[in-house]
Scaffold this motif. Sequence first.
Motif, mmCIF file in Angstrom:
data_model
loop_
_atom_site.group_PDB
_atom_site.id
_atom_site.type_symbol
_atom_site.label_atom_id
_atom_site.label_comp_id
_atom_site.label_asym_id
_atom_site.label_seq_id
_atom_site.Cartn_x
_atom_site.Cartn_y
_atom_site.Cartn_z
ATOM 1 N N TYR B 149 1.027 -0.801 0.481
ATOM 2 C CA TYR B 149 0.245 0.092 -0.034
ATOM 3 C C TYR B 149 1.349 0.936 0.141
ATOM 4 C CZ TYR B 149 -4.009 2.755 1.830
ATOM 5 O OH TYR B 149 -5.079 3.336 1.587
ATOM 6 N N PHE B 152 2.113 1.396 -3.423
ATOM 7 C CA PHE B 152 1.149 2.527 -3.880
ATOM 8 C C PHE B 152 0.819 3.491 -4.122
ATOM 9 C CE2 PHE B 152 -2.840 3.016 -5.914
ATOM 10 C CZ PHE B 152 -2.708 2.439 -7.016
ATOM 11 N N GLY B 156 2.604 5.974 -7.022
ATOM 12 C CA GLY B 156 1.588 7.393 -7.610
ATOM 13 C C GLY B 156 1.670 8.386 -7.130
#
Lengths: 207, 258
Positions: B149, B152, B156
Motif C-alpha cells: 500500500y 502504491f 503513484g
Amino acid sequence: MSAAAEVALGYEPLAQGAGGEGRLWIAAGGSHVVPAVSALFKSVLLSAVLELKPRKDARLVVLGAEVGALPPRERAGLRAQMAFLPANGGLLSNLNAWENIALPVGYHTPARLAGLAPEVYAMLEQFGADPRSLLARLPEEMTLYERKLAGYVRMRLGRPRLVLAEDPGAGLGAGERARAGEFAGAYLADCPDGTFIQLEDGPDESG
Amino acid sequence: MIGVYRELEGTMRLAAHVLRRFWVLRLPPVAEEFVRQIYFTGASATATIVIRGALVGTLIIAYVIEVLNADVSLAVKILLWVVLREIGPLIAAVLVIQRSGTAVATELALMKISGELASLRHMRIDPQDYLAVPRVLGIALANMALTVYVQFIAVGGGMVLSAVIVNTSLGEMAGSFFLLASPLDLVYSIAKSLLFGAAIGVIACYYGLNPPGNSINAVPKAAISAVTQATMAVMLLNILFAYLVYGSALFGLFTAAQ
C-alpha cells in the motif's frame, strides 16, 4: 501414609515444614469445603495441583493417581479432568463474556462450538442472569457475581471430574452469595461422579 | 551481556514456536485473534499511511528533479530503488512498530501482570499458542499488505503530486516507471516486509510475555524494550537484505577502487 484409591485430592508433606503447614485428604465425590486455608498453603497446593508438579518433599494424589509416579503424557490426561475456578472468575479482559465462556471449548473441542449456545443460556438463566445482556459485555462492564458466574459456566462446559474453587461467595452481597453457594450443587447434578472442592480463605495475614 | 543473550535466545525460541505451531490458526479462538490482529495492524492503519506515503514519494521526486537537476528517467529510477525496495518496507515497519509493537507488548505485559496468562494456563491453553502465534503471523501479513500500500501510494501519489509541483508530465514519469520496474522488485520487498513484520511480532510478543517484573512499572518497560529492539532488528534485517542484493556489487566497486 493413606491409600490413594478413591481419593479426589490428596496432598501431604513428606517432611516437616515442606509446602507450608498444610495436609489435605479429600475423598472422591460430592462437595467439600476446606476452611481457613492459609495463603501460603493455598499457593503451594494450587501450584502443585494445577501444574501437576509436586515438590520432591511432598506427596500429591489427584483422582486416585500418585502424580509423582506418572509419566508426562498421563499427567496431561489427568490435568484435562481438572478445573480451577478463581474467586474473580478468571476472565480475559479483552474478550466479552461469550468469548470468554467459549474460549476453552473452541480451543480444545471446536466441534462442540455449534451447539454451545443453548447450554450456556440454560446455565446462565439457572443462576438468574439474562444471557442476552450478559454475553455481549466485557468483564469490566460486569459485576463481580457476573464475572464469577461466567467463569463458573466456562468451567462447567469442560465437564471436569475435579473442581478446585476459591470461595465463590467471597466479596458478594447476601442474595448473590446464596446463588453462588449453589454452584457446587448444580455442578454435581450435571457431573454426579465429580468432586467440587472449595478453598475458603484463612484469617487475613496481611496484618 | 547474559541478559542480552537470554533475550536473544528467548526471542529465537518464540520464533521457533510460532513456526512449529502455526497450525493452531485453524482453532476458532486463535483464528479470531489472527483476524483481529490483521484488522488492527493493517486495516485500521491505512489512513495514516496515505499521507506519509504520498509525501515521501513527492519529496523524493521533487528533490531529485529540482535539487539534483536529474531527468525524469533518473528520478523514476531513484523512486523505484528507494521507495519500492527500501523506503516502502521501512515506512510500513516503523508504523507497525509504533502502533502494533507497542500495543502488543503493553497488552501482553498487562495480561501477565493481572494474572490472565495464568488463567489461560489453568484452561490448558498455551499463551504462546493463543496470543503469540496469531499476533506474529497477523503482524507479518498486515505489514506486507501495508508495504504494498505504501509503495502504491508513494509511487503513484508521488508521481501525481510531482507532476503538479515540478515541471514534468505524469505520462512521461509513468512510462519510465513501467519500463524500469521489474516483478522482482515487488517479490524482494514482499519478502522483506514479511520478515520485518514477523520480527516485530516476535519481539513485541516476547517482551510482552516476559515483562521485567510484576508491578505496573514493568508495562512501559516492556513496551520500550519491544520498540527499541524491534527497530534494531528491522535495521539489521535491512542491512542483511541490502548485503544479499547489493553486496557483491559493492564488493566489486570496493576491490576496483583499490
